[in-house]
Design a protein around this motif. Structure first.
Motif: not given
Length: 127
Positions: A82-90
């Motif tokens: 979820m953190i990665a998705a938030a960072i990469f805009g997904g």
């Protein structure tokens, strides 16, 4: 006289291992960054790599308490995803879905933990 009963020594959770195995969630954005195509083949490959790694490391490594270890690993995997998705805009889902997704991740981690426990039982009986 009162008898002093020694406390039971139960091994603590291996937090560095839990965090390290959770970090395999970063294979998703890594695959995207290096240009591996999207779709079912990529998803199934990444899921298989993560699952086999979790089960083999914990099962063959003889990690104590494999079910809670991998359930927490699944939870950590979900948080990192979820953190990665938030960072990469997904990440554009309603907030309430976070809890459902994390519960599912922890559930699949527990399933992997049961498989690792089975490996430990089989492997231990051969040793």
């Amino acid at each position: 006289m009162t008898e002093i009963i020694p406390p039971t020594t139960r091994p603590g959770l291996p937090w560095p291992l839990i965090v390290g195995l959770s970090a395999l969630a970063l294979l998703w954005p890594l695959a995207e960054l290096i240009g591996i195509g999207q779709g079912a083949p990529r998803a199934l490959t990444i899921i298989a790599i993560i699952a086999v790694t979790w089960i083999c490391v914990v099962g063959l490594g003889g990690v104590p308490r494999p079910v809670p270890v991998l359930a927490l690993t699944g939870l950590g995997h979900g948080i990192i995803s979820m953190i990665a998705a938030a960072i990469f805009g997904g990440f554009d889902q309603p907030v309430w879905t976070i809890f459902i997704a994390l519960g599912i991740d922890a559930f699949w981690g527990a399933v992997a933990g049961l498989m690792a426990l089975g490996i430990q039982k089989i492997w231990g009986s051969r040793a």
